[in-house]
Write a protein that holds these residues in place. Structure first.
Motif, PDB file in Angstrom:
ATOM      1  N   SER A  36       0.353   1.730   6.670  1.00  0.00           N
ATOM      2  CA  SER A  36       1.559   1.249   5.988  1.00  0.00           C
ATOM      3  C   SER A  36       2.719   2.225   6.162  1.00  0.00           C
ATOM      4  CB  SER A  36       1.265   1.047   4.504  1.00  0.00           C
ATOM      5  OG  SER A  36       0.301   0.030   4.302  1.00  0.00           O
ATOM      6  N   LEU A  37       2.430   3.504   6.100  1.00  0.00           N
ATOM      7  CA  LEU A  37       3.492   4.499   6.272  1.00  0.00           C
ATOM      8  C   LEU A  37       4.049   4.479   7.693  1.00  0.00           C
ATOM      9  CD1 LEU A  37       2.170   7.573   4.235  1.00  0.00           C
ATOM     10  CD2 LEU A  37       3.932   5.920   3.576  1.00  0.00           C
ATOM     11  N   ASP A  38       3.192   4.215   8.668  1.00  0.00           N
ATOM     12  CA  ASP A  38       3.682   4.109  10.052  1.00  0.00           C
ATOM     13  C   ASP A  38       4.635   2.923  10.203  1.00  0.00           C
ATOM     14  OD1 ASP A  38       2.251   6.328  10.784  1.00  0.00           O
ATOM     15  OD2 ASP A  38       0.523   5.193  11.550  1.00  0.00           O
ATOM     16  N   GLN A  74       0.810  -1.217   0.000  1.00  0.00           N
ATOM     17  CA  GLN A  74       0.000   0.000   0.000  1.00  0.00           C
ATOM     18  C   GLN A  74       0.851   1.278   0.000  1.00  0.00           C
ATOM     19  OE1 GLN A  74      -3.374   0.285  -0.284  1.00  0.00           O
ATOM     20  NE2 GLN A  74      -3.271  -1.902  -0.710  1.00  0.00           N
ATOM     21  N   VAL A  75       2.124   1.168  -0.385  1.00  0.00           N
ATOM     22  CA  VAL A  75       3.025   2.327  -0.458  1.00  0.00           C
ATOM     23  C   VAL A  75       3.530   2.465  -1.894  1.00  0.00           C
ATOM     24  CG1 VAL A  75       5.182   3.359   0.362  1.00  0.00           C
ATOM     25  CG2 VAL A  75       3.710   2.100   1.951  1.00  0.00           C
ATOM     26  N   PHE A  76       3.523   3.691  -2.431  1.00  0.00           N
ATOM     27  CA  PHE A  76       3.889   3.952  -3.825  1.00  0.00           C
ATOM     28  C   PHE A  76       4.926   5.079  -3.891  1.00  0.00           C
ATOM     29  CE2 PHE A  76      -0.542   2.867  -3.261  1.00  0.00           C
ATOM     30  CZ  PHE A  76      -0.729   1.775  -4.095  1.00  0.00           C
ATOM     31  N   VAL A  77       5.739   5.041  -4.912  1.00  0.00           N
ATOM     32  CA  VAL A  77       6.652   6.168  -5.178  1.00  0.00           C
ATOM     33  C   VAL A  77       5.830   7.305  -5.771  1.00  0.00           C
ATOM     34  CG1 VAL A  77       8.628   6.987  -6.504  1.00  0.00           C
ATOM     35  CG2 VAL A  77       8.659   4.685  -5.516  1.00  0.00           C
ATOM     36  N   ALA A  78       5.855   8.449  -5.117  1.00  0.00           N
ATOM     37  CA  ALA A  78       5.039   9.592  -5.543  1.00  0.00           C
ATOM     38  C   ALA A  78       5.868  10.668  -6.237  1.00  0.00           C
ATOM     39  CB  ALA A  78       4.314  10.203  -4.345  1.00  0.00           C
ATOM     40  N   SER A 105      -0.695   8.778  -6.398  1.00  0.00           N
ATOM     41  CA  SER A 105      -0.700   7.332  -6.157  1.00  0.00           C
ATOM     42  C   SER A 105      -2.062   6.766  -6.563  1.00  0.00           C
ATOM     43  CB  SER A 105      -0.431   7.038  -4.674  1.00  0.00           C
ATOM     44  OG  SER A 105      -1.518   7.449  -3.872  1.00  0.00           O
ATOM     45  N   ASP A 106      -2.231   5.490  -6.354  1.00  0.00           N
ATOM     46  CA  ASP A 106      -3.514   4.861  -6.690  1.00  0.00           C
ATOM     47  C   ASP A 106      -4.661   5.438  -5.863  1.00  0.00           C
ATOM     48  OD1 ASP A 106      -2.182   3.340  -8.493  1.00  0.00           O
ATOM     49  OD2 ASP A 106      -2.249   1.460  -7.351  1.00  0.00           O
ATOM     50  N   LEU A 156       7.238   9.104  -0.860  1.00  0.00           N
ATOM     51  CA  LEU A 156       6.340   7.951  -0.958  1.00  0.00           C
ATOM     52  C   LEU A 156       4.945   8.337  -0.511  1.00  0.00           C
ATOM     53  CD1 LEU A 156       8.704   5.271   0.650  1.00  0.00           C
ATOM     54  CD2 LEU A 156       8.497   5.885  -1.777  1.00  0.00           C
ATOM     55  N   SER A 157       3.942   7.723  -1.110  1.00  0.00           N
ATOM     56  CA  SER A 157       2.542   7.888  -0.706  1.00  0.00           C
ATOM     57  C   SER A 157       1.971   6.516  -0.357  1.00  0.00           C
ATOM     58  CB  SER A 157       1.714   8.507  -1.834  1.00  0.00           C
ATOM     59  OG  SER A 157       2.051   9.859  -2.022  1.00  0.00           O
TER      60      SER A 157
END
Length: 361
Positions: free
Chosen positions: A105-107, A85-89, A131-132, A99-100
């Motif tokens: 997931s970011l935590d 659930q993490v994407f390169v933004a 991101s998505d 990242l987004s």
């Protein structure tokens, strides 16, 4: 703010050869290239912001963004495989990526980066942009773009979507702008492509100098000039703008006459006025006058009868033997006495006073 700065710079004769924006800045870059009017730019900015703010990911989670001091390489790709659930933004520079993703997931990723001693900072944003998570916003924005008239670009505008200039045609421009919301910002590749196309002077039109730092890091080993119009929020904006314009002139960028410069008028000679001086102070006596005054005061301090005793006796006998006619009055006799008496007493006082009054000070 960016539009205002750009219009001021254009008023000085500034003519860019190509443009690029960063995320939302791509709309401003297209406006500078003549794709749409200022009014349409404001409309697109408003609806784009509304759609992106309302976009949600799974479980109505808006998500967030995380900035990393790390290049985009195989190690980063391997690490992100465990965070679906993490994407390169944003691909901003060789040493920074954003990242987004979902909040949870970011935590987890932040804790993982901390253990790996990789610097990361959570950004103050309202959603997981580029991101998505932005797919719904991109669909809504695409439907609105159909109603905005697009014009032919007057100069190359590089897109963050493909790191290439926008193609001609309103449909192509609208399609790229729509995809832009849910795909990463390829800023570093865009700067490299512009350098390959001949760009050597990069002018950042906007607040602060964040993009200038990205350009500097991307083209670190190349001979370029980077100028920011408003690099510091703590300094006077007008002064910084004039300093930037001066820097552009120094490095050889052709600019016209300052349209805001006042016409200089020849100063009229001032009217001649007579000099008037009022002197105030104590009366001044020359040394010679002071000497005469001191002598007069000394003479005044002596006894009135300053003649020796034998002379005073002779004077008394002379007074007593002074002949007097029978018809002489008392006043006449006193006159004769005064005419024959020596100078002393009050006569000395009168002489001194007259002498001082007639002296030239």
């Amino acid at each position: 703010f960016c539009c205002g700065l750009y219009n001021i710079l254009r008023g000085h004769g500034f003519q860019p050869d190509m443009c690029v924006g960063h995320s939302f800045g791509e709309l401003v870059a297209l406006w500078a290239g003549g794709a749409f009017t200022t009014k349409d730019l404001f409309i697109l900015s408003l609806i784009r912001g509304r759609f992106m703010q309302s976009a949600m990911g799974p479980d109505n989670d808006p998500g967030g963004m995380l900035a990393l001091k790390h290049p985009i390489d195989d190690s980063l790709s391997e690490m992100l495989k465990t965070f679906p659930q993490v994407f390169v933004a944003n691909h901003n520079s060789p040493d920074q990526v954003v990242l987004s993703g979902s909040t949870q997931s970011l935590d987890r990723l932040s804790r993982h980066l901390s253990r790996a001693e990789i610097k990361a900072k959570k950004l103050k944003v309202s959603a997981a942009f580029h991101s998505d998570f932005m797919k719904s916003a991109a669909k809504q924005f695409g439907r609105e773009l159909v109603h905005v008239p697009m014009h032919e670009l007057s100069l190359p505008v590089y897109s963050n979507r493909h790191a290439q200039p926008y193609p001609s045609g309103s449909e192509a421009i609208s399609a790229i702008l729509t995809e832009h919301l849910c795909h990463p910002v390829l800023f570093q590749p865009s700067i490299e492509a512009m350098y390959d196309a001949g760009a050597r002077v990069f002018v950042e039109i906007g607040p602060r100098r964040i993009l200038s730092d990205f350009v500097k890091a991307t083209l670190e080993n190349h001979e370029i000039d980077i100028i920011s119009l408003n690099p510091s929020s703590g300094k006077d904006s007008v002064r910084q703008l004039w300093e930037a314009i001066t820097q552009l002139r120094v490095i050889g960028v052709e600019l016209g006459v300052d349209p805001y410069q006042r016409e200089e008028k020849e100063a009229e000679p001032p009217e001649k006025e007579s000099l008037k001086v009022v002197l105030k102070g104590r009366q001044y006596f020359t040394p010679a006058t002071r000497k005469r005054m001191a002598a007069a005061m000394e003479a005044h301090a002596k006894p009135r009868h300053s003649l020796p005793e034998d002379e005073r006796n002779k004077d008394k006998e002379r007074r007593e033997t002074l002949p007097m006619k029978a018809d002489d009055s008392k006043e006449e006799r006193d006159r004769q006495v005064r005419a024959n008496e020596p100078i002393a007493g009050d006569k000395i006082d009168r002489i001194v006073q007259n002498h001082i009054a007639n002296s030239h000070l």
